[in-house]
Every structure is written in C-alpha cells, then in structure tokens.
Motif scaffolding. Sequence first.
Motif, mmCIF file in Angstrom:
data_model
loop_
_atom_site.group_PDB
_atom_site.id
_atom_site.type_symbol
_atom_site.label_atom_id
_atom_site.label_comp_id
_atom_site.label_asym_id
_atom_site.label_seq_id
_atom_site.Cartn_x
_atom_site.Cartn_y
_atom_site.Cartn_z
ATOM 1 N N GLN A 289 -8.039 21.988 22.931
ATOM 2 C CA GLN A 289 -8.127 20.808 22.066
ATOM 3 C C GLN A 289 -8.675 19.615 22.843
ATOM 4 O O GLN A 289 -9.534 18.871 22.352
ATOM 5 C CB GLN A 289 -6.739 20.476 21.503
ATOM 6 C CG GLN A 289 -6.748 19.338 20.491
ATOM 7 C CD GLN A 289 -5.344 18.879 20.175
ATOM 8 O OE1 GLN A 289 -4.700 18.222 20.990
ATOM 9 N NE2 GLN A 289 -4.866 19.244 18.994
ATOM 10 N N THR A 290 -8.191 19.425 24.063
ATOM 11 C CA THR A 290 -8.679 18.331 24.902
ATOM 12 C C THR A 290 -10.182 18.472 25.150
ATOM 13 O O THR A 290 -10.941 17.496 25.051
ATOM 14 C CB THR A 290 -7.931 18.318 26.249
ATOM 15 O OG1 THR A 290 -6.527 18.250 25.993
ATOM 16 C CG2 THR A 290 -8.351 17.139 27.105
ATOM 17 N N GLU A 291 -10.613 19.685 25.465
ATOM 18 C CA GLU A 291 -12.035 19.934 25.722
ATOM 19 C C GLU A 291 -12.878 19.611 24.485
ATOM 20 O O GLU A 291 -13.953 19.016 24.593
ATOM 21 C CB GLU A 291 -12.240 21.387 26.137
ATOM 22 C CG GLU A 291 -11.687 21.710 27.524
ATOM 23 C CD GLU A 291 -11.767 23.195 27.842
ATOM 24 O OE1 GLU A 291 -11.995 23.992 26.903
ATOM 25 O OE2 GLU A 291 -11.581 23.551 29.023
ATOM 26 N N LYS A 292 -12.387 19.992 23.329
ATOM 27 C CA LYS A 292 -13.120 19.756 22.083
ATOM 28 C C LYS A 292 -13.316 18.262 21.852
ATOM 29 O O LYS A 292 -14.434 17.800 21.556
ATOM 30 C CB LYS A 292 -12.371 20.385 20.904
ATOM 31 C CG LYS A 292 -13.053 20.166 19.557
ATOM 32 C CD LYS A 292 -12.274 20.809 18.418
ATOM 33 C CE LYS A 292 -10.976 20.079 18.156
ATOM 34 N NZ LYS A 292 -10.268 20.645 16.985
ATOM 35 N N PHE A 293 -12.241 17.497 22.010
ATOM 36 C CA PHE A 293 -12.332 16.059 21.765
ATOM 37 C C PHE A 293 -13.210 15.361 22.796
ATOM 38 O O PHE A 293 -13.952 14.422 22.485
ATOM 39 C CB PHE A 293 -10.938 15.431 21.728
ATOM 40 C CG PHE A 293 -10.119 15.805 20.519
ATOM 41 C CD1 PHE A 293 -10.730 16.129 19.315
ATOM 42 C CD2 PHE A 293 -8.732 15.812 20.578
ATOM 43 C CE1 PHE A 293 -9.975 16.460 18.199
ATOM 44 C CE2 PHE A 293 -7.978 16.136 19.465
ATOM 45 C CZ PHE A 293 -8.602 16.468 18.271
ATOM 46 N N LEU A 294 -13.145 15.804 24.053
ATOM 47 C CA LEU A 294 -13.994 15.207 25.090
ATOM 48 C C LEU A 294 -15.477 15.512 24.842
ATOM 49 O O LEU A 294 -16.336 14.662 25.065
ATOM 50 C CB LEU A 294 -13.571 15.720 26.469
ATOM 51 C CG LEU A 294 -12.259 15.137 27.015
ATOM 52 C CD1 LEU A 294 -11.874 15.824 28.307
ATOM 53 C CD2 LEU A 294 -12.365 13.625 27.222
ATOM 54 N N LYS A 295 -15.760 16.723 24.374
ATOM 55 C CA LYS A 295 -17.147 17.070 24.035
ATOM 56 C C LYS A 295 -17.672 16.186 22.911
ATOM 57 O O LYS A 295 -18.824 15.753 22.929
ATOM 58 C CB LYS A 295 -17.234 18.540 23.645
ATOM 59 C CG LYS A 295 -17.156 19.491 24.822
ATOM 60 C CD LYS A 295 -17.191 20.950 24.357
ATOM 61 C CE LYS A 295 -17.068 21.906 25.538
ATOM 62 N NZ LYS A 295 -17.031 23.318 25.077
ATOM 63 N N MET A 296 -16.812 15.916 21.917
ATOM 64 C CA MET A 296 -17.197 15.004 20.822
ATOM 65 C C MET A 296 -17.535 13.626 21.382
ATOM 66 O O MET A 296 -18.561 13.025 21.032
ATOM 67 C CB MET A 296 -16.034 14.852 19.824
ATOM 68 C CG MET A 296 -15.826 15.988 18.870
ATOM 69 S SD MET A 296 -14.492 15.525 17.724
ATOM 70 C CE MET A 296 -14.317 17.050 16.804
ATOM 71 N N ALA A 297 -16.652 13.130 22.268
ATOM 72 C CA ALA A 297 -16.848 11.795 22.817
ATOM 73 C C ALA A 297 -18.115 11.717 23.659
ATOM 74 O O ALA A 297 -18.885 10.765 23.580
ATOM 75 C CB ALA A 297 -15.623 11.389 23.639
ATOM 76 N N MET A 298 -18.344 12.747 24.489
ATOM 77 C CA MET A 298 -19.533 12.752 25.352
ATOM 78 C C MET A 298 -20.811 12.895 24.524
ATOM 79 O O MET A 298 -21.821 12.264 24.826
ATOM 80 C CB MET A 298 -19.418 13.881 26.376
ATOM 81 C CG MET A 298 -18.381 13.596 27.461
ATOM 82 S SD MET A 298 -18.360 14.815 28.818
ATOM 83 C CE MET A 298 -17.614 16.214 27.985
ATOM 84 N N ALA A 299 -20.751 13.705 23.474
ATOM 85 C CA ALA A 299 -21.912 13.848 22.610
ATOM 86 C C ALA A 299 -22.266 12.532 21.927
ATOM 87 O O ALA A 299 -23.445 12.181 21.762
ATOM 88 C CB ALA A 299 -21.655 14.928 21.557
ATOM 89 N N SER A 300 -21.226 11.793 21.559
ATOM 90 C CA SER A 300 -21.453 10.499 20.918
ATOM 91 C C SER A 300 -22.093 9.510 21.891
ATOM 92 O O SER A 300 -22.995 8.755 21.527
ATOM 93 C CB SER A 300 -20.129 9.927 20.414
ATOM 94 O OG SER A 300 -20.286 8.617 19.913
ATOM 95 N N THR A 301 -21.658 9.552 23.166
ATOM 96 C CA THR A 301 -22.219 8.676 24.194
ATOM 97 C C THR A 301 -23.704 8.996 24.456
ATOM 98 O O THR A 301 -24.543 8.110 24.592
ATOM 99 C CB THR A 301 -21.421 8.810 25.494
ATOM 100 O OG1 THR A 301 -20.063 8.487 25.232
ATOM 101 C CG2 THR A 301 -21.946 7.890 26.577
ATOM 102 N N GLN A 302 -24.010 10.277 24.493
ATOM 103 C CA GLN A 302 -25.372 10.702 24.799
ATOM 104 C C GLN A 302 -26.349 10.394 23.661
ATOM 105 O O GLN A 302 -27.527 10.136 23.894
ATOM 106 C CB GLN A 302 -25.384 12.204 25.077
ATOM 107 C CG GLN A 302 -24.692 12.552 26.399
ATOM 108 C CD GLN A 302 -24.382 14.040 26.523
ATOM 109 O OE1 GLN A 302 -24.726 14.832 25.645
ATOM 110 N NE2 GLN A 302 -23.738 14.414 27.620
ATOM 111 N N SER A 303 -25.805 10.399 22.430
ATOM 112 C CA SER A 303 -26.678 10.143 21.270
ATOM 113 C C SER A 303 -26.810 8.652 20.987
ATOM 114 O O SER A 303 -27.652 8.234 20.159
ATOM 115 C CB SER A 303 -26.136 10.852 20.031
ATOM 116 O OG SER A 303 -24.846 10.348 19.696
ATOM 117 N N ALA A 304 -25.993 7.856 21.645
ATOM 118 C CA ALA A 304 -26.035 6.396 21.382
ATOM 119 C C ALA A 304 -27.262 5.760 22.012
ATOM 120 O O ALA A 304 -27.768 6.220 23.020
ATOM 121 C CB ALA A 304 -24.764 5.758 21.939
#
Length: 304
Positions: A289-304
């Motif tokens: 679960q932690t990995e999933k949420f961190l991937k979401m956060a990192m993906a959002s940072t990279q697409s910003a």
Amino acid sequence: MTVRFDGQVAIVTGAGNGLGKSHALALAARGAKVVVNDLGGARDGSGASSAAAQEVVREIEASGGEAIAHGANVARFNEVQDMVQQAMDKWGRVDILINNAGILRDKSFSKMDLSDFQMVMDVHVMGSVNCTKAVWDIMRAQNYGRIVMTTSSSGMYGNFGQTNYGAAKMAVLGFMNTLVLEGAKYDIRINALSPTAGTRMTEDLMPPEVMDMLTPEAVTAGALTLCHKDSPNRFILCAGAGGFASTRLFETAGTFIPAEARTPEAVIENWDKICDQSAQAELASGLGQTEKFLKMAMASTQSA
C-alpha cells in the motif's frame, strides 16, 4: 491425490468436542499422531475437566491411531509450553497446529463487562499466539510447519452481540498475515478456517433441523485441506453445511489528490474514484500500500 498425514504430529486445541474433536479424529484417521488439547471448560470458559479430551484419545486409539490428551489452558503460555514439550518428548516433532480453542461471552457492547471482552480476547487471540509461539522455533528448525487459525464471519462481517468475539476473530487474520511473511522461507504455511457448524457454542442459537445440516464433519475437510503438505498459504477458507468459499481482502487502485487540493471536500468529490473496483488488487504485504501511494505521488511530481 490422497491427503495423508503419515509420520506427522498434529496439535489440535479445543479438541474435546465439536469442530476440534472432528479435526482430531480426521487427522488421526489419515495417519497423524495427535495431541488432543482441551481445557474441558464450559463454553464461557469456566471450569475444567480432562474427560472429553481423554475420550477422544480413546476413540483414536480404538481405531489404531496414536494420541495423547493435554488439558492446557491456551491462554497460559507455561501450560502450552508443557503441552508442546510432551509432544516433542513422545514423538520428536510438531508438524501441524490447529488453533481451534474458543469461548463465547455474548452480550451487546453496552451491556458487556470489559472482563468478558478480555477473556474472549485472551482465549482466541493470545491462545493462538501462545500455541503458535510454542511451536514456531520447532517448525523453523524442521523447515516445515502448517498452522490453521480459526476465524469467523462474525469477525469479517460483524454479528450483533459479539464485539469481543468478532474483534478476536479478525485479530487472528492480522496475526496470520504477518506470520506468512516470516515463515515463508521455512516452509511454514498459515491459513485460516472460517467455520459455520452446529456445536455446543451455537446449540441454543439454531433450531434442530439447521443444526443437523451444520455438522462439524462438514467443515473438517476444509481444515485438513489447509494443513496438508500441499496446502495453500494465507488463504481464508469458509466452510459450512457442505458449502465452501474463500474470503479475500482487496484494495482499490484509488486516486491521487495534490497537496494544494487535499481537503475533506476533495476526498468526497473523488469518492467514486476511491471506490472504483475495476483495478482492485490483493496486496502481498502492508508495504504494498505504501509503495502504491508513493508511486502515485512521484508520478504526479513528474507530470507537473
């Protein structure tokens, strides 16, 4: 494929009556040497008597099997240790543990004394912990072990008047989930049985014609499936009246909400995305679960 337990040693707690007795007799019939554990108390946990466990041992021996009785209170670790030591002294190994012992002290939460809550937790949760702890190092040294927890629909889905029992039966699933991770490299497999059976625990809750269908024997085939050498791992098997099903815990893919919009209102607005089951998955551990949420956060940072 024929399921056999020749040369294996099994401990079954709460085996003087009902489900535990059925499990013990079936294991013995298929070749296991069995420790028949039963405190011999009433279903609320009061009292003690060795008569029921000794009778089960006599039944096993009369059929040509091997068994010993032990009256350990599973809520007391020193008594459990003595039980396991007796099994080791006699047979030199422990291959199977079925944590079946249990009591009921049903009342609505508003009327329940905390002592009744504590007692149920002690027997179901700490009883399972104590017995598992007492065999864990033995199974690790053998590089083999099969452990069955006994859970309940009352824990997974709730049942009026059973806050104590429900909490305990859900707790053993959390216990199982981490034991699976820690026991994997030693070929220790842990599963859970969720039985529906007419026993002395439920005899005044169901009419006779229903009790006749909900036999302990109808559940025991499931218990043996969860503890043989080719058993699954981390499986919740539900069984009753000849019916079998599995319960699984899934988590939706969810959605990401950026920091500047992270408000209760935004959570509510995204409720449909949060609950969307189309990409739900079964997680192998809490870290997933932690990995999933961190991937979401990192993906959002990279697409910003």
